[in-house]
Design an enzyme around this catalytic site. Structure first.
Site, PDB file in Angstrom:
ATOM      1  CD  GLU A   1      24.066  16.977  34.823  1.00 29.90           C
ATOM      2  OE1 GLU A   1      24.761  16.285  35.581  1.00 29.90           O
ATOM      3  OE2 GLU A   1      24.525  17.574  33.827  1.00 29.90           O
TER       4      GLU A   1
ATOM      5  NE  ARG B   1      27.180   9.368  46.979  1.00 33.67           N
ATOM      6  CZ  ARG B   1      27.500  10.045  45.885  1.00 33.67           C
ATOM      7  NH1 ARG B   1      28.604  10.778  45.878  1.00 33.67           N
ATOM      8  NH2 ARG B   1      26.761  10.007  44.816  1.00 33.67           N
TER       9      ARG B   1
ATOM     10  CE  LYS C   1      23.104  10.756  37.721  1.00 32.34           C
ATOM     11  NZ  LYS C   1      22.875  12.154  37.344  1.00 32.34           N
TER      12      LYS C   1
END
Length: 555
Positions: free
Chosen positions: A34, A259, A269
């Site tokens: 994104e 992850r 983030k």
RNA sequence: UGACCCAUGGUGUAAUGGUAACACACCUGGUUUUGGUCCAGGCGUUCAAGGUUCGAGUCCUUGUGGGUCAACCA
């Protein structure tokens, strides 16, 4: 493709699919960021897996921006992301896509669902929808708007698109099962009204699809065969499949891996953004950041990152990788390619009392003992030199193979010297060291027969050039800054993670170093030229220290 | 008190019913004009209990522990 190497679970799935000729043996993946922030080492894993798998099996990888929420997204991020992926060494060729490319198709899919009685417009307030969804352990309740006619839904949805309704006043929901034990199946919202300007579609739309209604369909539109994502999307898979089946699309399949987590750092983030915004770091590309741009500025190499990810492996269990593994791969790559140079970070003056005043010698130095093809250069030597302050101790212990009263050391590429005297200031701080040298101990033609246990780096004072050196250490001093229930990760910020050295002295060869150039400062570590460097001001970042088995012994 | 996923040395990852291995980390020693590199060696592992089997890290059951899911984020 390496042969007999063990296979991770994704490779096993892919090889099995190739064997059974699924999708005619075609492998097509995608990396779907994104554009709302900078990529970090966690994304590196995803990039390496998605591009790497395709590469390994003769397939293709699309770069697709998941830009369905214009409120958070910006072109600034798409450029930085493209740049980062490229820098890592991967190529999407002509396959740069955006979920927003598919807004028209996605809209048609939604109308189809409405016509099939599988989607409805809900006028409930946000809070009501949330309440009706129930909780994981208890079923939800159906919305009073759930059984509107297809005609009414279609009319309402078209008017949503036309901008007739306020933001938040209505949503389009898939009609699935409010009692499903999987929360994602409880009539998920698939379109919301957002009167926001989109970085690509401008003001064309005022309704935008949600992730679940865009991602899988985008995969299907691109005929992605293996949609590889992280574990937290596992619960979305039934929904992913539901849309593909009920709309009737190409059967892309989702696979999930764990992850990457790194010790002594954070990866979200949102939290990284806080570090930037509150000024704990200089920016997204601060060399202490686990962002790709930060690591690039710090001097990490793409190959080091790729090798690191390869060693980390791919599996489904939660993991925390030791940063030392990352550092190992950084050193491993740099060791092969970095030119060795001399630089003194904390200068201490040494006068070689029996070396003729005014004399200078150009001494040869090997550029890289690991790579003969890198050749050699010369370094000027003279009567007065700098050595590292930490290489001299008045009270030198037996195993201290460096300089101290009466101690003898080799000056790398030059002569053997013995310390005869030293001066101190009123605080007892050593200000100057006097040594004698042995003319017949010159490197390459040493006939002195003297053995020196230690070897020091040095720079001729008269010839040295000044530089600013920026030293970095881990940003957090806790192994799992985010792993404490009762303590905030900010509490573990390492106050000593950044240090500037203004008065370093480097060998003159370095005067033409360009931003991005990487070197090994002999005995100290790997350094690279920072982009802040200007003509009069050379700036180096320390990428990583050398392994130091002496420091480890506690001295 | 739901669904889904996971459980192998300090950290990761393999072993696909047949001798638990590889890397990092750590510890020894050797080489070395970088206390780097390189070389040799060492350390240490299957969550628990049952079951299937000649044989289980692997299959089954139960338990325990951990993760994910209740944004009109992705």
């Amino acid at each position: 493709m390496e042969k007999t190497e063990s296979k991770n679970f994704l490779e096993q799935i892919i090889e099995n699919d190739i064997e059974t000729n699924k999708h005619e043996g075609r492998i097509h993946t995608r990396f779907p960021p994104e554009p709302n922030g900078y990529l970090h080492i966690g994304h590196v894993k995803s990039i390496c897996i998605n591009f790497g798998m395709a590469q390994q099996y003769g397939g293709k990888t699309n770069l697709r921006f998941d830009d369905t929420n214009p409120v958070n997204e910006d072109v600034e991020y798409v450029e930085s992301i493209k740049n980062d992926v490229k820098w890592l060494g991967f190529d999407w060729e002509d396959r740069l896509f955006f979920a927003s490319d598919y807004f028209d198709q996605l809209y048609e899919f939604a109308e189809k669902l409405i016509q099939d009685g599988k989607a409805y417009v809900d006028d409930s307030a946000q809070e009501e929808i949330s309440d009706m969804r129930g909780i994981p352990t208890k079923p939800g309740t159906e919305s009073p708007f759930r059984n509107r006619s297809a005609e009414e839904n279609l009319d309402l949805f078209r008017r949503m698109r036309a901008g007739e309704f306020e933001e938040g006043s209505r949503v389009l929901r898939a009609k699935i099962d409010m009692a499903s034990p999987n929360m994602h199946m409880r009539d998920p919202i698939i379109y919301r009204i957002l009167k926001a300007h989109h970085h690509r579609t401008g003001d064309k739309w005022c309704i935008y699809p949600m992730y679940d209604f865009a991602h899988g369909q985008s995969d299907a539109i691109e005929e992605i065969t293996h949609s590889i994502c992280t574990l937290e999307f596992e619960n979305h898979k039934p929904l992913y499949n539901w849309f593909i089946e009920n709309i009737g699309l190409f059967p892309s399949h989702q696979y999930e891996f764990a992850r990457l987590n790194l010790s002594y750092t954070i990866m979200s983030k949102r939290r990284l953004k806080k570090l930037v915004e509150e000024g704990h770091v200089a920016g997204w590309d601060d060399p202490r950041m686990p962002t790709i741009s930060g690591m690039r500025r710090r001097g990490y190499t793409p190959a080091a990152l790729r090798n690191f990810i390869k060693k980390v492996g791919v599996a489904k269990r939660e993991n925390v990788i030791d940063v030392s593994l990352l550092e190992f791969h950084v050193r491993e790559d740099l060791n092969k390619m970095a030119m060795r140079v001399f630089g003194v970070l904390d200068p201490l003056k040494v006068v070689i009392t029996n070396y003729p005043e005014g004399q200078t010698e150009d001494l040869p130095a090997i550029n890289n003992p690991e790579d003969e093809s890198m050749g050699s250069r010369t370094m000027p030597f003279s009567r007065e030199i700098y050595i590292e302050r930490s290489d001299f101790r008045i009270d030198a212990p037996r195993k201290f193979f460096r300089l101290g009263p009466g101690k003898t050391v080799r000056l790398k590429n030059a002569y053997i010297i013995t310390c005869e005297n030293h001066k101190t200031d009123e605080n007892g701080e050593v200000t100057e060291v006097h040594c004698k040298y042995y003319p017949d101990s010159k490197s390459g033609s040493d006939t002195s027969g003297i053995k020196a246990k230690g070897t020091l780096h040095w720079v001729s004072i008269q010839h040295g050039i000044p530089a600013e050196i920026r030293l970095y250490d881990r940003l957090f001093n806790d192994e799992a800054p985010n792993g404490h229930k009762d303590r905030d990760y900010m509490e573990f910020l390492n106050p000593d993670s950044f240090e500037v050295i203004k008065n370093a002295c480097l060998e003159p060869w370095l005067k033409n170093a360009k931003a991005g150039d990487r070197f090994q400062f002999m005995r100290l570590g790997y350094f690279c030229v920072d982009p802040d460097t200007t003509d009069g001001n050379l700036i180096f970042n320390r990428t990583v220290t050398l392994k130091d088995s002496w420091a480890k012994k506690g001295k």
